[in-house]
Design a protein around this motif. Structure first.
Motif, mmCIF file in Angstrom:
data_model
loop_
_atom_site.group_PDB
_atom_site.id
_atom_site.type_symbol
_atom_site.label_atom_id
_atom_site.label_comp_id
_atom_site.label_asym_id
_atom_site.label_seq_id
_atom_site.Cartn_x
_atom_site.Cartn_y
_atom_site.Cartn_z
ATOM 1 N N VAL A 171 0.835 -1.205 0.000
ATOM 2 C CA VAL A 171 0.000 0.000 0.000
ATOM 3 C C VAL A 171 0.871 1.258 0.000
ATOM 4 C CG1 VAL A 171 -1.652 1.342 1.365
ATOM 5 C CG2 VAL A 171 -1.982 -1.123 1.079
ATOM 6 N N SER A 172 1.939 1.243 0.807
ATOM 7 C CA SER A 172 2.844 2.408 0.856
ATOM 8 C C SER A 172 3.528 2.637 -0.480
ATOM 9 C CB SER A 172 3.887 2.190 1.954
ATOM 10 O OG SER A 172 3.287 2.131 3.225
ATOM 11 N N CYS A 173 3.993 1.578 -1.120
ATOM 12 C CA CYS A 173 4.655 1.705 -2.423
ATOM 13 C C CYS A 173 3.689 2.255 -3.468
ATOM 14 C CB CYS A 173 5.194 0.354 -2.876
ATOM 15 S SG CYS A 173 6.640 -0.221 -1.945
ATOM 16 N N CYS A 174 2.451 1.791 -3.415
ATOM 17 C CA CYS A 174 1.453 2.240 -4.391
ATOM 18 C C CYS A 174 1.124 3.715 -4.178
ATOM 19 C CB CYS A 174 0.200 1.381 -4.271
ATOM 20 S SG CYS A 174 -1.065 1.742 -5.497
ATOM 21 N N ARG A 175 0.954 4.126 -2.931
ATOM 22 C CA ARG A 175 0.603 5.510 -2.633
ATOM 23 C C ARG A 175 1.730 6.468 -2.982
ATOM 24 N NH1 ARG A 175 -2.346 4.656 3.288
ATOM 25 N NH2 ARG A 175 -4.328 3.842 2.485
ATOM 26 N N GLU A 176 2.970 6.028 -2.807
ATOM 27 C CA GLU A 176 4.120 6.895 -3.061
ATOM 28 C C GLU A 176 4.641 6.765 -4.488
ATOM 29 O OE1 GLU A 176 7.062 6.185 -0.097
ATOM 30 O OE2 GLU A 176 5.661 6.458 1.581
ATOM 31 N N GLY A 177 3.987 5.908 -5.289
ATOM 32 C CA GLY A 177 4.389 5.756 -6.684
ATOM 33 C C GLY A 177 5.694 5.029 -6.880
ATOM 34 N N LEU A 178 6.071 4.175 -5.929
ATOM 35 C CA LEU A 178 7.316 3.407 -6.039
ATOM 36 C C LEU A 178 7.051 2.096 -6.753
ATOM 37 C CD1 LEU A 178 8.685 3.965 -2.421
ATOM 38 C CD2 LEU A 178 9.234 5.263 -4.483
ATOM 39 N N GLU A 179 7.780 1.825 -7.811
ATOM 40 C CA GLU A 179 7.586 0.600 -8.580
ATOM 41 C C GLU A 179 8.908 -0.117 -8.775
ATOM 42 O OE1 GLU A 179 5.649 1.332 -12.246
ATOM 43 O OE2 GLU A 179 3.850 2.226 -11.351
ATOM 44 N N ASN A 180 8.827 -1.441 -8.754
ATOM 45 C CA ASN A 180 9.980 -2.283 -9.025
ATOM 46 C C ASN A 180 9.609 -3.205 -10.173
ATOM 47 O OD1 ASN A 180 12.095 -4.096 -9.118
ATOM 48 N ND2 ASN A 180 12.193 -4.408 -6.894
ATOM 49 N N PRO A 181 10.219 -3.021 -11.347
ATOM 50 C CA PRO A 181 9.841 -3.841 -12.508
ATOM 51 C C PRO A 181 10.061 -5.334 -12.293
ATOM 52 C CG PRO A 181 11.866 -2.607 -12.924
ATOM 53 C CD PRO A 181 11.311 -2.087 -11.657
ATOM 54 N N GLU A 182 10.907 -5.681 -11.332
ATOM 55 C CA GLU A 182 11.194 -7.093 -11.078
ATOM 56 C C GLU A 182 10.272 -7.715 -10.037
ATOM 57 O OE1 GLU A 182 15.250 -7.379 -9.970
ATOM 58 O OE2 GLU A 182 16.008 -6.611 -11.876
ATOM 59 N N LEU A 183 9.418 -6.886 -9.419
ATOM 60 C CA LEU A 183 8.550 -7.410 -8.360
ATOM 61 C C LEU A 183 7.209 -6.685 -8.356
ATOM 62 C CD1 LEU A 183 8.172 -9.163 -5.794
ATOM 63 C CD2 LEU A 183 9.085 -7.236 -4.472
ATOM 64 N N ASP A 184 6.144 -7.445 -8.533
ATOM 65 C CA ASP A 184 4.781 -6.908 -8.429
ATOM 66 C C ASP A 184 4.342 -7.063 -6.979
ATOM 67 O OD1 ASP A 184 2.195 -6.072 -8.688
ATOM 68 O OD2 ASP A 184 1.504 -7.839 -9.805
ATOM 69 N N ILE A 185 4.658 -6.057 -6.156
ATOM 70 C CA ILE A 185 4.415 -6.194 -4.720
ATOM 71 C C ILE A 185 2.921 -6.228 -4.387
ATOM 72 C CG2 ILE A 185 4.521 -3.704 -4.261
ATOM 73 C CD1 ILE A 185 5.951 -4.460 -1.608
#
Length: 298
Positions: free
Chosen positions: A30-44
């Motif tokens: 949820v924190s990654c989604c809200r802050e717009g943080l993405e990791n192309p190697e991991l769909d958290i």
């Protein structure tokens, strides 16, 4: 490292470990989604969804080392569902399928039924119509509760507490069928469910009816409730709600009247509602906020 640790322990057979890991994974997602943080190697978010699904299935199966505390872990899992679906509304359908199965299987246990109903009601608020496929199950659950209640001895426990799952089931029907025609099955289940409610639970359902645009139902419930109160203030308060529901019903009604005629007629009813609201106000118990809201409505 933390994410990889969560990925490992989210699927533990120990409920306490799986629940804690899933909660942490959900918070990270949820924190990654809200802050717009993405990791192309991991769909958290995807990882969190799978972990929550696994935890729900683990709890509902009764597996794990601490079955007596299963309801606590169930609530933790359901909190994760709400947090994730609030962030990703398109995921609600997937969890409705899971929770729908738990809803039917948890019919015998009031506490778990209440927890699942609360979560489904939250999902219905997040995405309208997401519970459409569960309407037959909701009707069957309501009818089942009514039959069981008829067999219970009178005065067995707090009626308000016992009616909480039923209130939520009725609310879910309102959320799902708002703006749609009701089938005979739904009408019958609704009528039988409302009949066994205590007055406070019936008031909650009436307010829900107004909230979700079913003003005809709200008007009927407020009308019946006002005849069963013990002081004038409560009577006038319920009478005002009845009149406001009537006014809303006039505006939303499908008939040959012009918009101008509807506005005039509903305006007169709203004025009567304000009069009733003022009649229920006193120096010691003013209804200023309610009156102000009603003035804006009219």
């Amino acid at each position: 490292p933390i994410i990889h640790l969560c990925q490992t322990f989210c699927y533990s057979a120990q409920l306490s470990v799986a629940a804690s890991s899933t909660q942490l994974m959900t918070q990270l997602a949820v924190s990654c989604c809200r802050e717009g943080l993405e990791n192309p190697e991991l769909d958290i978010l995807g990882e969190a969804m799978q972990a929550i699904e696994s935890l729900c299935l683990l709890v509902s199966s009764g597996a794990g080392e601490e079955p007596m505390r299963g309801i606590n872990y169930l609530r933790r899992a359901l909190k994760c569902v709400i947090a994730l679906c609030t962030t990703r509304p398109e995921a609600t359908g997937q969890f409705v399928d899971i929770l729908g199965g738990m809803l039917v299987s948890g019919e015998q246990e009031r506490v778990s039924l209440l927890a699942v109903c609360e979560t489904l009601a939250c999902l219905a608020a997040i995405k309208q119509g997401v519970l459409s496929l569960l309407v037959p199950d909701l009707c069957n659950l309501i009818s089942g509760i009514v039959v069981k209640r008829e067999l219970e001895p009178a005065g067995d426990g707090s009626q308000t507490e016992k009616n909480k799952p039923l209130v939520l089931l009725l609310t879910m029907l309102l959320q799902t069928l708002r703006g749609h025609a009701w089938s005979q099955e739904v009408e019958e289940a609704w009528r039988s469910g409302v009949e066994i409610l205590d007055y406070w639970s019936k008031y909650r359902v009436a307010r829900g009816s107004s909230r979700y645009g079913e003003h005809r139902i709200g008007q009927q419930l407020f009308c019946s409730l006002k005849e069963n109160v013990w002081n004038e203030q409560q009577f006038y308060w319920l009478q005002s709600l009845e009149l406001f529901s009537t006014g809303e019903q006039i505006l939303a009604g499908e008939n040959n009247k012009s918009l101008h005629e509807k506005l005039v007629q509903s305006g007169n009813v709203f004025e009567r509602g304000l009069v009733a609201l003022r009649a229920g106000s006193s120096v010691t118990k003013p209804l200023r906020s309610e009156e102000h809201t009603s003035e804006l409505q009219s």
